[in-house]
Motif scaffolding. Sequence first.
Motif, mmCIF file in Angstrom:
data_model
loop_
_atom_site.group_PDB
_atom_site.id
_atom_site.type_symbol
_atom_site.label_atom_id
_atom_site.label_comp_id
_atom_site.label_asym_id
_atom_site.label_seq_id
_atom_site.Cartn_x
_atom_site.Cartn_y
_atom_site.Cartn_z
ATOM 1 N N LEU A 271 8.091 25.829 -12.334
ATOM 2 C CA LEU A 271 8.722 26.855 -11.486
ATOM 3 C C LEU A 271 7.917 27.017 -10.188
ATOM 4 N N LEU A 272 8.576 27.213 -9.087
ATOM 5 C CA LEU A 272 7.860 27.579 -7.856
ATOM 6 C C LEU A 272 7.282 28.978 -8.057
ATOM 7 N N GLU A 273 6.086 29.188 -7.538
ATOM 8 C CA GLU A 273 5.526 30.539 -7.602
ATOM 9 C C GLU A 273 4.620 30.757 -6.401
ATOM 10 N N LEU B 113 4.393 2.595 2.141
ATOM 11 C CA LEU B 113 5.617 3.219 1.598
ATOM 12 C C LEU B 113 5.878 4.555 2.283
ATOM 13 N N ILE B 114 4.803 5.318 2.437
ATOM 14 C CA ILE B 114 4.951 6.643 3.057
ATOM 15 C C ILE B 114 5.401 6.501 4.507
ATOM 16 N N ARG B 115 4.839 5.496 5.201
ATOM 17 C CA ARG B 115 5.242 5.315 6.614
ATOM 18 C C ARG B 115 6.708 4.877 6.699
ATOM 19 N N LEU C 293 7.632 20.027 0.787
ATOM 20 C CA LEU C 293 6.734 20.701 -0.150
ATOM 21 C C LEU C 293 6.638 19.926 -1.462
ATOM 22 N N PHE C 294 7.800 19.740 -2.086
ATOM 23 C CA PHE C 294 7.809 19.013 -3.371
ATOM 24 C C PHE C 294 9.009 18.077 -3.407
ATOM 25 N N GLY C 295 8.829 16.999 -4.117
ATOM 26 C CA GLY C 295 9.957 16.049 -4.280
ATOM 27 C C GLY C 295 10.025 15.666 -5.750
ATOM 28 N N ALA C 296 9.800 14.396 -6.028
ATOM 29 C CA ALA C 296 9.919 13.890 -7.401
ATOM 30 C C ALA C 296 8.838 14.451 -8.315
ATOM 31 N N GLY C 297 7.797 15.044 -7.719
ATOM 32 C CA GLY C 297 6.674 15.510 -8.548
ATOM 33 C C GLY C 297 6.802 16.963 -8.978
ATOM 34 N N LEU C 298 7.916 17.627 -8.617
ATOM 35 C CA LEU C 298 8.091 19.036 -9.035
ATOM 36 C C LEU C 298 8.053 19.080 -10.552
ATOM 37 N N SER C 299 7.158 19.926 -11.083
ATOM 38 C CA SER C 299 7.043 19.874 -12.553
ATOM 39 C C SER C 299 7.078 21.264 -13.182
ATOM 40 N N GLY D 210 3.597 19.904 1.316
ATOM 41 C CA GLY D 210 3.004 20.208 0.011
ATOM 42 C C GLY D 210 1.763 19.377 -0.232
ATOM 43 N N PRO D 211 1.164 19.537 -1.405
ATOM 44 C CA PRO D 211 -0.137 18.912 -1.694
ATOM 45 C C PRO D 211 -0.066 17.453 -2.133
ATOM 46 N N GLY D 212 1.170 16.950 -2.319
ATOM 47 C CA GLY D 212 1.276 15.590 -2.864
ATOM 48 C C GLY D 212 1.841 14.609 -1.855
ATOM 49 N N HIS D 213 2.459 13.556 -2.393
ATOM 50 C CA HIS D 213 2.981 12.521 -1.477
ATOM 51 C C HIS D 213 4.223 12.980 -0.737
ATOM 52 N N ASN D 214 4.942 13.937 -1.264
ATOM 53 C CA ASN D 214 6.091 14.481 -0.520
ATOM 54 C C ASN D 214 5.546 15.103 0.764
ATOM 55 N N GLY D 215 4.425 15.826 0.611
ATOM 56 C CA GLY D 215 3.754 16.407 1.775
ATOM 57 C C GLY D 215 3.236 15.332 2.703
ATOM 58 N N ALA D 216 2.770 14.232 2.110
ATOM 59 C CA ALA D 216 2.264 13.123 2.938
ATOM 60 C C ALA D 216 3.394 12.548 3.783
ATOM 61 N N ASP E 39 16.105 2.597 2.036
ATOM 62 C CA ASP E 39 15.426 1.535 1.302
ATOM 63 C C ASP E 39 14.000 1.451 1.839
ATOM 64 N N ILE E 40 12.995 1.698 0.986
ATOM 65 C CA ILE E 40 11.610 1.583 1.506
ATOM 66 C C ILE E 40 10.892 0.422 0.811
ATOM 67 N N GLY E 41 11.693 -0.506 0.269
ATOM 68 C CA GLY E 41 11.090 -1.737 -0.262
ATOM 69 C C GLY E 41 10.637 -1.632 -1.698
ATOM 70 N N THR F 159 16.583 10.594 0.759
ATOM 71 C CA THR F 159 15.899 10.169 -0.462
ATOM 72 C C THR F 159 15.673 8.673 -0.418
ATOM 73 N N PHE F 160 14.932 8.155 -1.344
ATOM 74 C CA PHE F 160 14.451 6.777 -1.250
ATOM 75 C C PHE F 160 14.827 5.950 -2.468
ATOM 76 N N HIS F 161 15.128 4.667 -2.198
ATOM 77 C CA HIS F 161 15.353 3.656 -3.243
ATOM 78 C C HIS F 161 16.676 3.871 -3.991
ATOM 79 N N GLU G 36 0.830 -1.215 0.000
ATOM 80 C CA GLU G 36 0.000 0.000 0.000
ATOM 81 C C GLU G 36 0.864 1.265 0.000
ATOM 82 N N ARG G 37 0.343 2.291 -0.642
ATOM 83 C CA ARG G 37 1.084 3.558 -0.677
ATOM 84 C C ARG G 37 1.362 4.068 0.739
ATOM 85 N N ALA G 38 0.331 3.921 1.595
ATOM 86 C CA ALA G 38 0.475 4.401 2.983
ATOM 87 C C ALA G 38 1.641 3.692 3.679
HETATM 88 N N1 LIG Z 1 4.688 7.904 -5.267
HETATM 89 C C1 LIG Z 1 4.577 7.248 -4.107
HETATM 90 O O1 LIG Z 1 3.819 6.306 -3.905
HETATM 91 C C2 LIG Z 1 5.433 7.659 -2.956
HETATM 92 C C3 LIG Z 1 6.055 8.895 -3.021
HETATM 93 N N2 LIG Z 1 6.790 9.347 -1.980
HETATM 94 C C4 LIG Z 1 7.076 10.764 -1.887
HETATM 95 O O2 LIG Z 1 6.253 11.473 -2.779
HETATM 96 C C5 LIG Z 1 6.991 12.293 -3.642
HETATM 97 C C6 LIG Z 1 6.382 12.274 -4.994
HETATM 98 O O3 LIG Z 1 5.032 12.597 -4.803
HETATM 99 P P1 LIG Z 1 4.152 13.333 -5.921
HETATM 100 O O4 LIG Z 1 2.804 13.471 -5.339
HETATM 101 O O5 LIG Z 1 4.315 12.606 -7.186
HETATM 102 O O6 LIG Z 1 4.795 14.764 -6.146
HETATM 103 P P2 LIG Z 1 5.266 15.848 -5.116
HETATM 104 O O7 LIG Z 1 4.709 15.530 -3.747
HETATM 105 O O8 LIG Z 1 6.715 15.991 -5.252
HETATM 106 O O9 LIG Z 1 4.537 17.178 -5.684
HETATM 107 C C7 LIG Z 1 3.219 17.378 -5.338
HETATM 108 C C8 LIG Z 1 2.390 17.910 -6.475
HETATM 109 O O10 LIG Z 1 2.614 19.305 -6.584
HETATM 110 C C9 LIG Z 1 2.314 19.757 -7.870
HETATM 111 N N3 LIG Z 1 3.416 20.608 -8.292
HETATM 112 C C10 LIG Z 1 4.509 20.252 -8.963
HETATM 113 N N4 LIG Z 1 5.328 21.320 -9.161
HETATM 114 C C11 LIG Z 1 4.675 22.367 -8.568
HETATM 115 C C12 LIG Z 1 4.996 23.733 -8.431
HETATM 116 N N5 LIG Z 1 6.164 24.261 -8.899
HETATM 117 N N6 LIG Z 1 4.132 24.557 -7.815
HETATM 118 C C13 LIG Z 1 2.967 24.037 -7.323
HETATM 119 N N7 LIG Z 1 2.606 22.733 -7.412
HETATM 120 C C14 LIG Z 1 3.453 21.929 -8.037
HETATM 121 C C15 LIG Z 1 2.170 18.539 -8.738
HETATM 122 O O11 LIG Z 1 0.836 18.369 -9.058
HETATM 123 C C16 LIG Z 1 2.657 17.396 -7.846
HETATM 124 O O12 LIG Z 1 1.947 16.204 -8.038
HETATM 125 C C17 LIG Z 1 8.380 11.777 -3.590
HETATM 126 O O13 LIG Z 1 9.298 12.829 -3.761
HETATM 127 C C18 LIG Z 1 8.488 11.149 -2.194
HETATM 128 O O14 LIG Z 1 8.877 12.132 -1.259
HETATM 129 C C19 LIG Z 1 6.976 8.545 -0.766
HETATM 130 O O15 LIG Z 1 8.208 8.819 -0.185
HETATM 131 C C20 LIG Z 1 6.835 7.066 -1.009
HETATM 132 C C21 LIG Z 1 5.612 6.749 -1.811
#
Ligand SMILES: NC(=O)C1=CN([C@@H]2O[C@H](COP(=O)(O)OP(=O)(O)OC[C@H]3O[C@@H](n4cnc5c(N)ncnc54)[C@H](O)[C@@H]3O)[C@@H](O)[C@H]2O)[C@H](O)CC1
Length: 487
Positions: free
Chosen positions: A131-133, A36-38, A123-129, A62-68, A202-204, A178-180, A32-34
């Motif tokens: 410019l920050l604003e 991995l996050i834990r 705030l953001f990790g792998a999902g940064l896509s 942040g709003p995504g899994h990095n925030g989670a 290592d998170i599996g 960082t992970f993996h 489960e994603r939860a």
């Molecule tokens: N993927 C998984 O199951 C796990 C991920 N881990 C952690 O999650 C992040 C990757 O998560 P993700 O939701 O894909 O992206 P982010 O949390 O990095 O970004 C969130 C979200 O924000 C939006 N976004 C992107 N760039 C911007 C910006 N410049 N301004 C505003 N908003 C922005 C975009 O929609 C993104 O989706 C990974 O780094 C890990 O930390 C867990 O560790 C394990 C499970």
Amino acid sequence: MAFDEAAIRRHMLVTPGAMAAADERTIAGGTERAVLIRRAARAITRVLRSRYAKQPTVILCGPGHNGADGISVAEMLIEAGWPVEVVLLDENQDLSDRLGVLSRVRPSGTFSPRAGMLVIDALFGAGLSRLLEGEALMLIERLELSQATCLAIDLPSGLDGQTGEIRGAAPYADATVTFHRLKPGHLLGHGPERCGKVFLADIGIEAEEDDAGALHNHPDLWRHLLRPSKRDTHKYEKGHVTALGGPGLKGGAGRLAARAAAVSGAGAVTYLTPLSSAEFAAASFDAVMVAPFHGPDSVTDLTYKRGGACVFGPGMGHGDAAKEALLAVLETEIPCVLDADALTLFEKKPGELFEKLHPNCVLTPHEGEFSRLFGEMEGSKLERACKAAKKAGAVVLLKGSTTVIAGDGLPLVNSNGSAALATAGAGDVLAGLIAGFLAQGMAAAEAAAAGAYIHADAASGQGPGLEAEALPPLIASVLKNLVAPTH
Ligand SMILES: NC(=O)C1=CN([C@@H]2O[C@H](COP(=O)(O)OP(=O)(O)OC[C@H]3O[C@@H](n4cnc5c(N)ncnc54)[C@H](O)[C@@H]3O)[C@@H](O)[C@H]2O)[C@H](O)CC1
Ligand SMILES: [K+]
């Protein structure tokens, strides 16, 4: 590619896109994603509690899994009695099922990072896509300019995980968890200066070979190729290197390359130099043989007779004879290293060189030589080196504090360079060392990878006063530790 298969899996660099796919693959496989996050949160908390004393801590989520990840860390720290506050980028985020955390949420306007405070950047990790604003940019700029200690989750927010470029702003993290696998952005561009100490957890996540976007250069990949010489071997069996040096004072660079080739494990080295400086050169060598350079035949006769590899460039000058010799040797397809003058010779007509190059050639430009030979290119250092390798049809080793190596296989990022290497002649030593590995039968990418790592390792721990002529003996001792002793 003769890199060690198991090492490729251990030392692969995974792009953010491939990382997201690997996450999804693991979740599809039943984790489960939860969970991995834990696991990620537990790894972060372990690093945090071993590295920092209990102190006022703010977690930017942040709003995504990095925030989670950040929310999960908040729960663990609150449980451990840490003074934690949480700032949510999306203040409408539903935390009704995390009441403990909800009670610690503060408005983003109250975020004032300062010395003596720990800020966890989720705030953001792998999902940064992009410019920050807006709010995100404001939070990260405040953090970037503050004296607070920052622990970044996965990547400092704003740092591009693929290229190491900064998208608007990014904090100077004291450490990053960082992970993996590492991402290219941890090692390229601003990555090293913004990530601080990088911890890999290592998170599996199961590693699959095609997740790899590049390799993180490490002896595990090529150490098995540094074969110790058999007891009954003779010098020419261990490979011969021809180093072409220039006339007079410029000869020093060529002599450094020859000396480096001599400590690489190659059996014999011949330093070719114009008759006018042959005597002087002979006086400065012991093991390296010196022969007069009369023109192209001097080199081709020698390479026909001895085989091995050639190193051109350091100090060879821009004379026609040297250029003709280089082109004649390239015709023979013998492994060659081209550095310095051998590259600048063709900067007006690069095509004249590219059409003669072959996959057993290694070019070793620094950024200036690179742009003069390949022109201005878009993209990260890694992407540019890959494009150049394709264009040249040879291995390109693009030097710098982070050096990248690109050929027809996976590119490599070499990250053990140090400022001590920024000394005159260090590049000549690297070119000679790589030629020595080519002469011993290593393929071009492997020879370049081994050379880059060993060259940097030899300089590590040396002060700013390191002189290039001190490198060959340091390289010999690094090699001694790497090469398994003969039984
Ligand atoms: N993927 C998984 O199951 C796990 C991920 N881990 C952690 O999650 C992040 C990757 O998560 P993700 O939701 O894909 O992206 P982010 O949390 O990095 O970004 C969130 C979200 O924000 C939006 N976004 C992107 N760039 C911007 C910006 N410049 N301004 C505003 N908003 C922005 C975009 O929609 C993104 O989706 C990974 O780094 C890990 O930390 C867990 O560790 C394990 C499970
Ligand atoms: K982050």
